[in-house]
Design an enzyme around this catalytic site. Structure first.
Site: not given
Ligand code: MG
Length: 454
Positions: A97, A240, A244, A242
């Site tokens: 992340s 961020d 999400d 990844d």
């Molecule tokens: Mg994330």
């Protein structure tokens, strides 16, 4: 109290890559997961230098346990969740992340694309430490597939869900900063499909994250903020590692707090659907409740954690949910925080309301908050919590909510006192109608904890 886990955190395992998180570790853990979940499992990863190594290790482990695997390649976490919900029995995402480049992690999903619950975490750990995963015989090996269509389908579905024509007509000027993370494969294409005039920063995938740290906090977004101002853009967007989470910079170059994005989209969703269930955590703003009251919404609060919010949304057939950090969940699309739908919804609001983002944010209910922390050893945490709850209920008339930690509700605000799940500290988070009061309440919470730690 929550169950004791030996490997898993709140969402998967996150460690230094190729140190603790080696291919051997990943492969065995994936085989343990495959022994429990079974079937056809999708695997994807973010842009980290170690992601491909770990994707391949996870695929080997899953095949060994008798699962079929589908390699989705490098893409955002919510795109994997989307794929699993629609086509597969489970999923694995390789990502750390927002953490620095040397880290990586493994997130495991259930058949709905939601992070697996604590009970399954514990079951997998038991097999990992005390047992052996299922090992398929040579004549019952699974198949290995790839699916290159998911990214396009994920983008197309977002475009179909919003009023794309309204957004196209608004001809918005957008500065996008993907931080060289997984959003590079989706966000620029989404914004072009929505007819935006697009300026990109850090939109080349790169596991060294050369442009900025993958965590989209204000101090890491100074370049984005200055470009938004210089080019007179309508909005700046950051993801961020990844992809999400979406963070917004308004047309005046102000960093928009997660609570504000959440409130703004909540208002829009409730208006559009004539009300509905909104799920959030006990640590989000009163603004969420104010808006729900105004637009026929019902708020359900869970303990802190995006997985809990996602699962509650599914169980209660909720409309929309989110957290105070800007992670918004659209359960009709993906049971998890989704950056792409958040972007599309915010642009839709700007286009339809025909107002700049700074104005839309200024119209939202306004509260002031303060976050503080204080040290406390792990062994003491439970006792301290009990003592704090006892003292408040015996010495004050304030209402108490113990969904997660101790939340104390006063007439002019609230304060939540929670032990951290990962560090030897307590966090105090207060919100009120003035900054002074919020500061004072947070300090009061810290003093309460200190009384029982000394
Ligand atoms: Mg994330």
């Amino acid at each position: 109290m929550s169950v004791k886990k030996r490997l898993f955190g709140t969402f998967g395992v996150r460690r230094t890559a190729n140190d603790v998180l080696t291919p051997e570790f990943a492969s065995r853990l994936a085989a343990c997961y495959g022994s429990v979940i079974k079937g056809k499992i999708a695997v994807g990863g973010d842009t980290r230098t170690t992601s491909r190594m770990l994707i391949d290790a996870v695929k080997s482990g899953l095949l060994s346990a008798g699962c079929d695997v589908v390699d989705l390649g490098i893409l955002p976490t919510p795109a994997v969740q989307y794929a699993v919900r629609n086509y597969y029995d489970g999923g694995v995402m390789i990502t750390a992340s927002h953490n620095p480049p040397k880290y990586n992690g493994i997130k495991f999903l259930d058949e709905f694309g939601i992070g697996i619950p604590d009970e399954i975490d514990v079951k997998i750990e038991e097999i990992y430490f005390d047992g052996e995963p299922n090992r398929a015989s040579w004549d019952s090996m699974g198949e290995s597939y790839t699916n290159d269509n998911i990214i396009q389908e994920y983008i197309d579905t977002v475009v179909e869900t919003v009023d794309a024509n309204a957004i196209r007509e608004a001809k918005l000027k957008v500065v996008l900063d993907c931080g060289s993370g997984a959003g590079c494969f989706t966000a620029p294409y989404l914004l072009r499909a929505l007819g935006c005039e697009l300026i990109t920063l850090n939109c080349q995938a790169d596991g060294f994250f050369p442009g900025r740290d993958p965590e989209p906090i204000e101090e890491n977004l100074t370049e984005l903020i200055s470009v938004v101002k210089k080019l007179n853009a309508d909005i700046g967007l950051a993801h961020d590692g990844d992809a999400d989470r979406t963070i917004c910079i308004d047309d005046e170059g102000n960093f928009v707090l997660g609570d504000k994005t959440f409130s703004l989209v909540e208002e829009h969703m409730l208006k559009e659907n004539n009300g509905g269930i909104v799920v959030t955590t006990v640590a989000t703003s009163q603004a969420i409740y104010d808006i729900a009251e105004k637009y026929n919404g019902e708020v359900i609060a869970t303990a802190v954690g995006d997985l809990l919010v996602a699962r509650k949304l599914k169980d209660e057939n909720g409309l929309f949910g989110g957290e105070e950090n800007g992670g918004l969940i659209f359960p009709g699309f993906v049971y998890g925080r989704d950056a792409a739908m958040t972007v599309a919804k915010i642009l839709e609001i700007i286009a339809k309301e025909k107002k700049p983002l700074s104005k839309l944010v200024a119209e939202l209910p306004n509260y002031y908050s303060k976050k503080m922390k204080v040290e406390c050893s792990d062994e003491l945490k439970e006792q301290v919590m009990e003592n704090v709850a006892k003292e408040v209920s015996e010495t004050t008339d304030f209402e108490i909510d113990t969904t997660d930690g101790v939340k104390i509700l006063k007439e002019d605000g609230w304060i939540i006192i929670r032990p951290s799940g990962t560090e030897p500290i307590f966090r105090c988070f207060a919100e009120s109608d003035s900054q002074e009061k919020a500061d004072e309440m947070a300090k009061w919470g810290i003093e309460l904890v200190k009384k029982y730690t000394n």
